[in-house]
Design a protein around this motif. Sequence first.
Motif, PDB file in Angstrom:
ATOM      1  N   LEU A 146     -15.383 -25.753 -31.178  1.00  0.00           N
ATOM      2  CA  LEU A 146     -16.358 -27.098 -30.827  1.00  0.00           C
ATOM      3  C   LEU A 146     -16.225 -27.693 -32.673  1.00  0.00           C
ATOM      4  N   THR A 147     -16.508 -27.481 -33.257  1.00  0.00           N
ATOM      5  CA  THR A 147     -16.530 -28.541 -34.584  1.00  0.00           C
ATOM      6  C   THR A 147     -16.930 -27.619 -35.487  1.00  0.00           C
ATOM      7  N   ALA A 213     -27.593 -20.778 -34.765  1.00  0.00           N
ATOM      8  CA  ALA A 213     -26.561 -21.086 -33.526  1.00  0.00           C
ATOM      9  C   ALA A 213     -26.994 -20.267 -32.583  1.00  0.00           C
ATOM     10  N   GLY A 214     -26.745 -18.823 -33.114  1.00  0.00           N
ATOM     11  CA  GLY A 214     -27.051 -17.502 -32.328  1.00  0.00           C
ATOM     12  C   GLY A 214     -26.240 -16.750 -33.367  1.00  0.00           C
ATOM     13  N   ARG A 259     -23.262 -36.822 -29.845  1.00  0.00           N
ATOM     14  CA  ARG A 259     -25.047 -36.918 -29.822  1.00  0.00           C
ATOM     15  C   ARG A 259     -26.125 -35.700 -30.381  1.00  0.00           C
ATOM     16  N   GLY A 260     -26.209 -34.538 -29.758  1.00  0.00           N
ATOM     17  CA  GLY A 260     -26.913 -33.603 -29.674  1.00  0.00           C
ATOM     18  C   GLY A 260     -26.608 -33.203 -30.783  1.00  0.00           C
ATOM     19  N   MET A 261     -24.615 -33.049 -31.447  1.00  0.00           N
ATOM     20  CA  MET A 261     -24.170 -32.555 -32.697  1.00  0.00           C
ATOM     21  C   MET A 261     -25.088 -33.485 -33.730  1.00  0.00           C
ATOM     22  N   ARG A 262     -24.316 -34.245 -33.844  1.00  0.00           N
ATOM     23  CA  ARG A 262     -25.569 -35.032 -34.173  1.00  0.00           C
ATOM     24  C   ARG A 262     -27.272 -35.169 -35.275  1.00  0.00           C
ATOM     25  N   ARG A 263     -27.706 -34.204 -33.846  1.00  0.00           N
ATOM     26  CA  ARG A 263     -29.127 -34.306 -33.722  1.00  0.00           C
ATOM     27  C   ARG A 263     -29.413 -32.934 -34.658  1.00  0.00           C
ATOM     28  N   TYR A 264     -28.669 -32.206 -34.152  1.00  0.00           N
ATOM     29  CA  TYR A 264     -28.558 -30.832 -34.842  1.00  0.00           C
ATOM     30  C   TYR A 264     -28.604 -30.737 -36.301  1.00  0.00           C
ATOM     31  N   GLN A 265     -27.765 -31.383 -36.646  1.00  0.00           N
ATOM     32  CA  GLN A 265     -26.885 -31.520 -38.509  1.00  0.00           C
ATOM     33  C   GLN A 265     -28.066 -32.474 -38.740  1.00  0.00           C
TER      34      GLN A 265
END
Length: 274
Positions: A146-147, A213-214, A259-265
């Motif tokens: 993932l990253t 995240a988990g 985009r989802g990862m940017r939202r999470y960040q």
Amino acid sequence: MKVAERVAIVTGGGGGIGGALAAALARAGAKVVVADLDADAARTVADQINAETPGAAVGSGGDVSDSEVIRALIALAERHYGPVDMYFANAGITGAPGLDATEGDWDQAIDINLRAHIRAAQLLVPGWVQRGEGYFVSTASAAGLLTQLGGAAYAVTKHAAVGFAEWLNITYGDQGVRVSCLCPMGVNTKLLFAGAQSGDPTGDLATRAVTTAGEVLEPAAVADEVLAAVDDERFLILPHAAVLEMYRHKATDYDRWLRGMRRYQRALLNPEVS
């Protein structure tokens, strides 16, 4: 591959996942060289193993990104137990978090998280091919699939570790060399909390990204997953089942995933806004 009666080297074995792996291997009947940059920690883990299973482990200190240190570990294993059957390339560092990292910071992360694997394989795989068997287990990370928010060097080098493990598997899998790659999310180790304790906001972001995240697993649970995967000769080891689904989402629609990862960040950086 059954681990009983096998000879294994575990790097980063002075605690965390590596220490748990060394103990699990010994309980399963293997002989283990426990290696760590902290020689005292490596010997402590070996002593704990030997208290339960006398003669099953020996500890040694050294920088396992150094080919000569790896060569010495192989020689130590041969003196005590015989030829090395299994190598667990588990040592790793978080690395400097962002674009402020120096050339030296990047070199250190690449050396420990990637080149240490390459150098070990260079020393062991030719002999395994001649013998017709051997097992290389690479500890990467879910960050390699993932990253890692807030962790450029970690994300990049763990991606590279996954890539090298894939290449080893494809290139030597038909010659008896088995390869697995461990990609967990949060595990309760010092490494997980290093960013939060560094005082660097970017490093703290990396820690919070993983812990939110988990589930954060215990090292012993991860070690059990690794041994089960080795027994099955399975390449990808995912102690957190959710990682596979995340990886599928990434592959299905890369831009949506970004985009989802940017939202999470953003949510982690500005919790009051989210």
